[in-house]
Design a protein around this motif. Structure first.
Motif, PDB file in Angstrom:
ATOM      1  N   SER A 892     -29.617   2.867  27.685  1.00  0.00           N
ATOM      2  CA  SER A 892     -28.875   3.587  26.933  1.00  0.00           C
ATOM      3  C   SER A 892     -27.625   4.421  27.577  1.00  0.00           C
ATOM      4  O   SER A 892     -26.550   4.145  27.100  1.00  0.00           O
ATOM      5  CB  SER A 892     -29.655   4.722  26.328  1.00  0.00           C
ATOM      6  OG  SER A 892     -28.798   5.377  24.961  1.00  0.00           O
ATOM      7  N   VAL A 895     -25.098   1.595  28.577  1.00  0.00           N
ATOM      8  CA  VAL A 895     -24.311   1.062  27.230  1.00  0.00           C
ATOM      9  C   VAL A 895     -23.247   2.250  26.985  1.00  0.00           C
ATOM     10  O   VAL A 895     -22.079   1.953  26.411  1.00  0.00           O
ATOM     11  CB  VAL A 895     -25.189   1.018  26.085  1.00  0.00           C
ATOM     12  CG1 VAL A 895     -24.207   0.845  24.841  1.00  0.00           C
ATOM     13  CG2 VAL A 895     -25.935  -0.088  26.170  1.00  0.00           C
ATOM     14  N   SER A 898     -20.484   2.489  29.722  1.00  0.00           N
ATOM     15  CA  SER A 898     -19.395   1.292  29.693  1.00  0.00           C
ATOM     16  C   SER A 898     -18.502   1.417  28.432  1.00  0.00           C
ATOM     17  O   SER A 898     -17.323   1.013  28.554  1.00  0.00           O
ATOM     18  CB  SER A 898     -20.442  -0.029  29.276  1.00  0.00           C
ATOM     19  OG  SER A 898     -19.510  -1.166  29.005  1.00  0.00           O
ATOM     20  N   THR A 899     -18.961   1.971  27.253  1.00  0.00           N
ATOM     21  CA  THR A 899     -18.220   2.230  26.180  1.00  0.00           C
ATOM     22  C   THR A 899     -16.889   3.169  26.795  1.00  0.00           C
ATOM     23  O   THR A 899     -15.852   3.127  26.335  1.00  0.00           O
ATOM     24  CB  THR A 899     -18.990   2.526  25.032  1.00  0.00           C
ATOM     25  OG1 THR A 899     -19.942   1.844  24.455  1.00  0.00           O
ATOM     26  CG2 THR A 899     -17.836   2.958  23.803  1.00  0.00           C
ATOM     27  N   ILE A 914     -22.222  -2.626  31.424  1.00  0.00           N
ATOM     28  CA  ILE A 914     -22.807  -3.459  30.533  1.00  0.00           C
ATOM     29  C   ILE A 914     -23.707  -4.468  31.031  1.00  0.00           C
ATOM     30  O   ILE A 914     -24.511  -4.942  30.655  1.00  0.00           O
ATOM     31  CB  ILE A 914     -21.889  -3.870  29.362  1.00  0.00           C
ATOM     32  CG1 ILE A 914     -22.604  -3.993  27.919  1.00  0.00           C
ATOM     33  CG2 ILE A 914     -21.000  -4.820  29.593  1.00  0.00           C
ATOM     34  CD1 ILE A 914     -23.439  -2.846  27.613  1.00  0.00           C
ATOM     35  N   ALA A 917     -26.635  -3.285  32.204  1.00  0.00           N
ATOM     36  CA  ALA A 917     -27.565  -3.011  30.938  1.00  0.00           C
ATOM     37  C   ALA A 917     -28.291  -4.337  30.548  1.00  0.00           C
ATOM     38  O   ALA A 917     -29.410  -4.373  29.884  1.00  0.00           O
ATOM     39  CB  ALA A 917     -26.941  -2.223  29.938  1.00  0.00           C
ATOM     40  N   ARG A 938     -28.435  -5.665  21.475  1.00  0.00           N
ATOM     41  CA  ARG A 938     -27.356  -4.671  21.193  1.00  0.00           C
ATOM     42  C   ARG A 938     -26.502  -4.676  22.460  1.00  0.00           C
ATOM     43  O   ARG A 938     -25.145  -4.550  22.350  1.00  0.00           O
ATOM     44  CB  ARG A 938     -27.977  -3.293  20.900  1.00  0.00           C
ATOM     45  CG  ARG A 938     -27.069  -2.080  20.841  1.00  0.00           C
ATOM     46  CD  ARG A 938     -27.547  -0.606  20.441  1.00  0.00           C
ATOM     47  NE  ARG A 938     -28.431  -0.344  21.374  1.00  0.00           N
ATOM     48  CZ  ARG A 938     -28.185   0.767  22.320  1.00  0.00           C
ATOM     49  NH1 ARG A 938     -26.932   1.333  22.020  1.00  0.00           N
ATOM     50  NH2 ARG A 938     -29.070   1.210  23.109  1.00  0.00           N
ATOM     51  N   SER A 939     -27.246  -4.794  23.560  1.00  0.00           N
ATOM     52  CA  SER A 939     -26.353  -4.762  24.803  1.00  0.00           C
ATOM     53  C   SER A 939     -25.565  -5.967  24.851  1.00  0.00           C
ATOM     54  O   SER A 939     -24.549  -6.116  25.393  1.00  0.00           O
ATOM     55  CB  SER A 939     -27.338  -4.620  26.061  1.00  0.00           C
ATOM     56  OG  SER A 939     -28.311  -5.976  26.141  1.00  0.00           O
ATOM     57  N   TYR A 942     -22.303  -5.477  23.035  1.00  0.00           N
ATOM     58  CA  TYR A 942     -21.285  -4.810  23.723  1.00  0.00           C
ATOM     59  C   TYR A 942     -20.677  -5.778  25.018  1.00  0.00           C
ATOM     60  O   TYR A 942     -19.686  -5.615  25.237  1.00  0.00           O
ATOM     61  CB  TYR A 942     -21.847  -3.516  24.327  1.00  0.00           C
ATOM     62  CG  TYR A 942     -21.940  -2.693  23.182  1.00  0.00           C
ATOM     63  CD1 TYR A 942     -20.800  -1.995  22.753  1.00  0.00           C
ATOM     64  CD2 TYR A 942     -23.085  -1.984  22.705  1.00  0.00           C
ATOM     65  CE1 TYR A 942     -20.944  -0.827  21.681  1.00  0.00           C
ATOM     66  CE2 TYR A 942     -23.444  -1.207  21.599  1.00  0.00           C
ATOM     67  CZ  TYR A 942     -21.939  -0.616  21.174  1.00  0.00           C
ATOM     68  OH  TYR A 942     -22.177   0.487  20.301  1.00  0.00           O
TER      69      TYR A 942
END
Length: 1296
Positions: A892, A895, A898-899, A914, A917, A938-939, A942
């Motif tokens: 988490s 992620v 990375s954002t 990412i 991740a 989810r990863s 992204y």
């Protein structure tokens, strides 16, 4: 009472007055020139017991230094500043005093306080020098806030008031009324009686509590004032002691209430009257209040003590107590009036000073405007990394009258070049300790004196930024930029391509070194000195020396030194432009230089230790010269050991006893190192232990540590400085606690770690100590990396991005631990020590996330994958170290960061985070798919986005497809949980397919996404209506790409309706989405020719964005700028060209503001808006302006494509295509042809890779190329280009 001065000084005042001051000597002006060779100025600073000198500046009437000095002294100390110049007479150099000035420390501290009060880092001022020359010279000085901030009255008040807050609150509550002591008959028989009989006792108590708080605050505020402190302290003591008695005096409480109120007002006023108390009169009023407080407190004590008061009344001391209370009140009221008047006066004068400062700022702005080009160029040049400490040092030059023959040969090579074209290299090689560095410093010094030195770079293996050549050319370029013509060329190169700052040497050399030097060659030699090539060598650097240096102008001279090594022979020996020269240790000239060096060194030691001029005797000095074998470093080690010894005579005898003759250079150095080390107290277990720890740390450190940092990492060693002084003959930097400590010479490292016997007491196993430093660093992070550490904690905040933190904001040892603990730990092999398991067990759950945050803020993102793999292989039995809970938290975090990195446009780091991740979740999902497949999917989503950001379209599509494939079975098993995620991922998949021209597949994906969202909206309308609206925008885009314009309009119209419904209920939450959908709606209507409705939609969108911006509900103005671009297009389509131009100009201005504030994060948006601006300008016939806008757009895209070609080559090609159009419109056909050719060449590989998207664009570029060729009458080539274009994209047949 009469006023009397008080000279008592508190301890606090004394300690503040003898603090450190940091000043910077910036430069001088109006330095007289005595001859053409004079005015090489420097400055000498003198305080009692200390003297400092700046470096000698280049020849100028306005020399610059910019050097910092730390001074120490009390307020009565005087700093004497002398301005001097060097004068050359023949081969001798002498100093001449130009003039001097003096300034008291008290004045400097006043400047220091000004900086604090203005919340600035420093205060600068000019100090005029008393001199016979006219105009008088002056020296510019900068006084910094200080190493320890001086405490002003306000600072003291704020700090202490804050710390005493809880105590003050408790005091204000007050104790309960006590029982009246026996014997106080006139005060009543009990506490209850006293309360009943006192009419306004509560009021008195409240006033009294407020007064006590005011007095306490006042005491703490003015504690630094020596003449006030004793009075207030006495008042405080008396008031505190008299509290209970005051409460019992019922008969006079009303009068006392008024008196206490006056005291309260006066004291509170003083607490506020801090910075504005500028005059002695003001301070006198403050003193009077303090003294009057004491008098009043004594009176209250006497007044409320019945027995004492009666005795004093009987003696006639007080004739009328009521009058006395009234007199006190009048005094306090008068003092209060004086303070208020003084405050007004001080504030007025403060405002006057502000006006003066504003005038100064205005004048500075005028000066900047006069030299705006230089300022702009300097800003660009400063983007080039500059290696700290890489320059030459005048203290390390050869001793006078040594190396004369060799230096003369080098000088002749510099001054009198041969007739061959191109630059030359003089490469001096020699064994370790032969004096190469001293020669390099001497050459640099001489060239600098003669105005020939362009740059110098001294490699060092133990300094991170100087043990490789990455900053060599950027440092050289910044040095070359002192020439204004070269500075202009380099700044233009950087402006057009900012990636040059960190590009490989092969890319930097042309635009930063070669082209500027060729365009502006010098008539005199341009010398660059590079020392210690062997300590920072790389094949790339040697290839550059071999293949590129000769391309520079003939006047360019490169002098380099290196140990003898095979690579030098391999790369440089056969190059005609390289002159190789080796130092011959046995040559007569070299041996003669050694004798001179020996005599000079021993003369200094004899003087220092008062040993007489004849010591150590001619015979012994000859013996030493012979034993040195031509090695200057050998003698240097002996001299440094003698300088530090208690008894140099005995020390020399010990060092020389048993030395062998006939040894080679390496063996000779090893022997003298052994001698010095053997003299240490190896029988002391403490010394032996501490030596191993400290010397091991010095050798194993990945970057040199200071004595202070070493002490913090080794708290069990009582005094590291004492140990370092014992080893001082072999180290540098140890005399100053904050200077990095290095070994005296590289040969010492080889001796201690590789050549000495392992059973020798001074042997160092570098590998063992590297592991130990890893343990120390990890332990230090566990103890010191806190939630309030700068750069920690932002992952838990709602803010976007990553805060920027400089190294100076954290301690050196904490920075080192963050930067290098992993590098040290990864060198540990199984079986690992038990201590490490304990440290890691503490670090992973408590400090890992903070460490990732800190590293990302201070420098770059540092992943955990290598460490995680190492932990699993080194501690296979400790499987709980990286359990599922830990892995989930780490994933988490990766992620999240990375954002945030993507938001900061740190795209490569965002991708690395990412990627890690994805790797983590992939491994976890293999073992526990049910638990981790959702996180894995989810990863991947992204990951797809981050790949797309960098132009990796195919990999982005692969990741998106894998994400959807993972989610389908999850959604089948549990639709309510996973259908929203599947719908979102399908929307993303549609975009990825579209990026590769797969519009039909993209449409199918988004249709499925829309269908899922419709079902979700039916079940939960408030939760998923916004998501449906967004997917409809993507749906509309796919329909439009397939030519289904009416369907595209219907989809986007539905999106607008949904967003409008949401915005009506919750405007703050959904107006932004409504504005976006309206903008898209307008674009679709424009494509269908429904321009009136399109204009209304985009105008509503712009109005919404403006409202959001005014209400500060936009993160930035990027969306508003984009909507203005769309508005411009819509107005242009309606023929409203002037209005269209106004809109796009505002868009460009907003994008430019964003690009300036966020560096390259918004450059692509600015480039796109500039392209639109160019089109509108061209419509209005403003062709020159249109060309300028297109050129700026192209320059931005070129820079972006240089760093990220996959992401921006398509944009660069479009920009070049537009540039060709603009050039053609101005009949600049040759330039237009070049732009068209480059556009074609960029689009060819794009068309081959993604034909569905770029084949038609290539055809368009080919047609423009054909047009340009025809303008230049190149018909055959034009026909070929047109034919290729028609094959790629056949022209549409005209409709009937």
């Amino acid at each position: 009472m009469a006023h009397s001065s008080v000279t008592t000084t508190s301890n606090i005042t004394q300690s503040d007055a003898i603090g450190e001051l940091r000043i910077t000597v910036l430069g001088a002006s109006n330095v007289p020139q005595f001859s053409l060779l004079d005015s090489k100025a420097f400055v000498t600073l003198r305080t009692p017991g200390h003297t400092w000198n700046t470096k000698v500046a280049e020849r100028s009437r306005s020399p610059q230094w910019g050097e910092e000095f730390d001074l120490r002294g009390d307020n009565s100390s005087v700093l004497k500043i002398e301005l001097k110049v060097l004068r050359r007479s023949g081969f001798s150099v002498s100093e001449q005093l130009v003039g001097a000035a003096e300034v008291r420390f008290e004045e400097l501290r006043a400047k220091q306080r000004q900086a604090h009060e203005a919340n600035g880092e420093y205060v600068a001022f000019d100090l005029q020098v008393a001199s016979s020359s006219k105009p008088h010279p002056s020296i510019a000085i900068r006084v910094h806030r200080g190493l320890v901030a001086p405490k002003s009255v306000l600072d003291t008040a704020q700090t202490l008031a804050s710390s005493a807050h809880d105590d003050i609150q408790r005091m204000r509550m007050g104790p309960t009324l006590p029982t009246v002591p026996a014997g106080a008959s006139d005060a009543g028989s009990s506490a209850q009686d006293a309360i009943k009989s006192v009419g306004s006792a509560k009021e008195v108590k409240a006033l009294y509590m407020t007064t006590l708080a005011s007095v306490e605050g006042f005491v703490k505020m003015v504690d630094a004032f020596a003449d006030i402190h004793p009075y207030v302290k006495a008042a405080w003591t008396i008031l505190s002691a008299g509290y209970k008695i005051v409460m019992a005096q019922k008969d006079r409480d009303d009068a006392l209430s008024e008196l206490l109120e006056s005291i309260t007002v006066a004291l509170n006023l003083i607490c506020r009257f801090d910075k504005t108390a500028l005059h002695k009169d003001n301070k006198y009023d403050i003193l009077q209040v303090a003294k009057k407080t004491s008098e009043c407190a004594l009176f209250i004590k006497e007044y409320t003590s019945t027995e004492s008061f009666v005795r004093r009344a009987a003696k006639g001391i007080f004739s009328n107590s009521g009058d006395e209370i009234a007199r006190f009140k009048r005094d306090f009221d008068l003092l209060r009036t004086n303070i208020e008047a003084g405050a007004i006066l001080s504030i007025t004068e403060g405002l006057s000073k502000v006006n003066d400062e504003l005038y100064g700022v205005e004048e500075s702005v005028k000066l900047i405007r006069r030299d705006v080009d230089r300022v702009a160029q300097t800003v660009l040049i400063d983007k080039l990394p500059y290696a700290e400490g890489a320059t030459w040092d005048p203290d390390r030059v050869c001793l006078s009258n040594t190396r004369e023959a060799l230096l003369e040969d080098i000088w002749q090579w510099i001054k009198y070049p041969d007739t061959c074209d191109g630059a030359k290299i003089f490469c001096l090689t020699g064994v370790a300790g032969s004096g190469k560095s001293a020669i390099a410093h001497t050459v640099a010094h001489r060239c600098n004196e003669e105005g020939l030195l362009t740059s110098s770079f001294f490699f060092s293996r133990d300094v991170a930024e100087r043990n490789n050549p990455r900053k060599l050319l950027s440092t050289m370029a910044r040095d070359l930029a002192r020439d204004p013509h070269i500075r202009e060329r380099i700044s233009l190169a950087i402006e057009s391509d900012q990636s040059l700052a960190t590009a490989p040497l092969s890319r930097q050399f042309g635009p930063l070194i070669q082209e500027p030097c060729l365009r502006h060659p010098s008539d005199t030699p341009m010398v660059t000195v590079i020392d210690g090539v062997d300590e920072g060598c790389s094949p790339e650097l040697l290839k550059l020396f071999r293949d590129n240096i000769s391309k520079l102008p003939q006047s360019f001279r490169l002098f380099i030194t290196s140990r003898e090594m095979e690579a030098i022979e391999q790369y440089l020996s056969k190059s005609a432009h390289v002159h190789l020269r080796a130092i011959d240790l046995s040559a007569g000239a070299n041996l003669g230089d050694i004798r001179t060096y020996v005599r000079c060194g021993f003369r200094d030691i004899a003087t220092m230790h008062d040993l007489g001029e004849s010591w150590p005797g001619e015979e012994l000095m000859n013996q030493l010269s012979y034993m040195a074998g031509g090695l200057f470093q050998w003698i240097s080690v002996i001299l440094q050991a003698l300088e530090l010894s208690y008894d140099p005579v005995a020390e020399l005898e010990t060092l020389l006893a048993g030395l062998q003759t006939g040894l080679g250079a390496q063996e000779k150095m090893d022997e003298i190192y052994s001698k010095i080390l053997q003299a240490c107290d190896w029988n002391s277990l403490g010394f032996k232990r501490d030596y191993d720890l400290v010397m091991g740390a010095i050798l194993a450190a990945k970057s040199p540590l200071s004595a202070s940092a070493l002490q913090m990492l080794h708290p069990t060693i009582p005094r590291i400085n004492k140990l370092l002084s014992r080893l001082g003959a072999l180290l540098t930097g140890w005399r100053h606690t904050n200077q990095p400590i290095r070994i005296l010479h590289l040969s010492l490292r080889d001796f201690l770690t590789a050549r000495v016997a392992k059973d020798a007491p001074f042997y160092i196993c570098e590998k063992d100590h590297s592991r130990r430093l890893g343990l120390l660093s990890l332990a230090f992070l566990n103890d010191n990396l806190k939630h309030d550490t700068p750069g920690v904690g932002y992952l838990e905040s709602d803010s976007q991005g990553v805060p920027s933190v400089s190294k100076s904001q954290i301690s050196e040892e904490l920075w080192y631990a963050c930067e290098f603990w992993a590098a040290h730990i990864l060198e540990i092999e199984a079986p690992a020590p038990a201590e490490l398991v304990k440290l890691i067990r503490n670090f992973l759950p408590n400090r890992l996330i903070s460490w990732i945050e800190a590293c990302t803020s201070i420098d770059t993102f540092k992943g955990f994958q290598l460490i995680r793999t190492w932990i699993q292989s080194t501690f296979p039995e400790e499987i709980d170290l990286v359990n599922d809970e830990f892995n989930s938290r780490l994933g988490s975090t990766l992620v999240n960061i990375s954002t945030r990195l993507a938001y900061m446009d740190r795209r490569e780091e965002a991708l690395l985070a990412i990627q890690e991740a994805v790797t983590l979740y992939r491994q976890l999902a293999e073992d526990s798919p049910t638990t981790f497949n959702p996180d894995f999917a989810r990863s991947l989503n992204y990951f797809s986005i981050r790949l797309s950001d960098l132009g990796e379209r195919k990999d982005a599509l692969a990741a998106s497809r894998e994400c959807v494939a993972l989610l389908r079975p999850l959604a089948e098993d549990c639709p309510p949980t996973f259908n929203p995620t599947l719908a979102h991922s399908l929307n993303n998949l549609s975009i990825r397919l579209s990026d590769l021209g797969q519009q039909e597949d993209g449409l199918a994906a988004v249709q499925e996404s829309v269908a899922l969202y419709r079902q979700l909206v039916e079940d939960h309308p408030s939760a998923f209506k916004s998501d449906l609206a967004h997917s409809l925008i993507t749906f509309s885009n796919r329909l439009l790409a397939l030519g289904r314009r009416e369907d595209a309009i219907a989809a986007i119209r539905e999106s607008v309706v949904l967003h409008r419904q949401l915005a009506e209920d919750r405007p703050a939450a959904f107006n932004l989405n409504l504005a976006l959908s309206l903008s898209n709606f307008s674009n679709r209507l424009t494509a269908l020719g429904q321009r009136g409705e399109a204009l209304a939609a985009i105008q509503e969108s712009v109005a919404l964005y403006r409202q959001l911006a005014e209400n500060r509900l936009l993160t930035n103005n990027s969306d508003l700028a984009h909507s203005l671009n769309s508005l411009s297009n819509c107005l242009s389509a309606l023929g409203k060209r002037e209005d269209a131009l106004t809109a796009i100009q505002e868009s460009v201005a907003l994008h430019r503001q964003l690009a300036e504030g966020h560096l390259i994060a918004f450059d692509s948006d600015l480039a796109r808006s500039l392209n639109s601006l160019s089109v509108q300008l061209a419509y209005l016939g403003k062709r020159e302006d249109a060309l300028a806008a297109t050129q700026e757009s192209m320059a931005l895209y070129r820079r972006l494509a240089q760093d990220r070609p996959a992401a921006f080559n398509a944009d660069l090609a479009r920009s070049l295509y537009n540039l060709s159009l603009r050039l053609s419109e101005l009949a600049l056909h040759e330039d237009a042809l070049e732009a068209a050719k480059e556009a074609v060449e960029l689009r060819r590989p794009l068309a081959n890779d993604i034909p569905a998207v770029f084949k038609s664009r290539l055809a368009k570029a080919l047609r423009q190329l054909s047009t340009c060729l025809r303008h230049l009458s190149q018909e055959e080539a034009a026909a070929a280009a047109e034919q290729e274009a028609n094959m790629l994209d056949p022209p549409k047949a005209p409709t009937a």
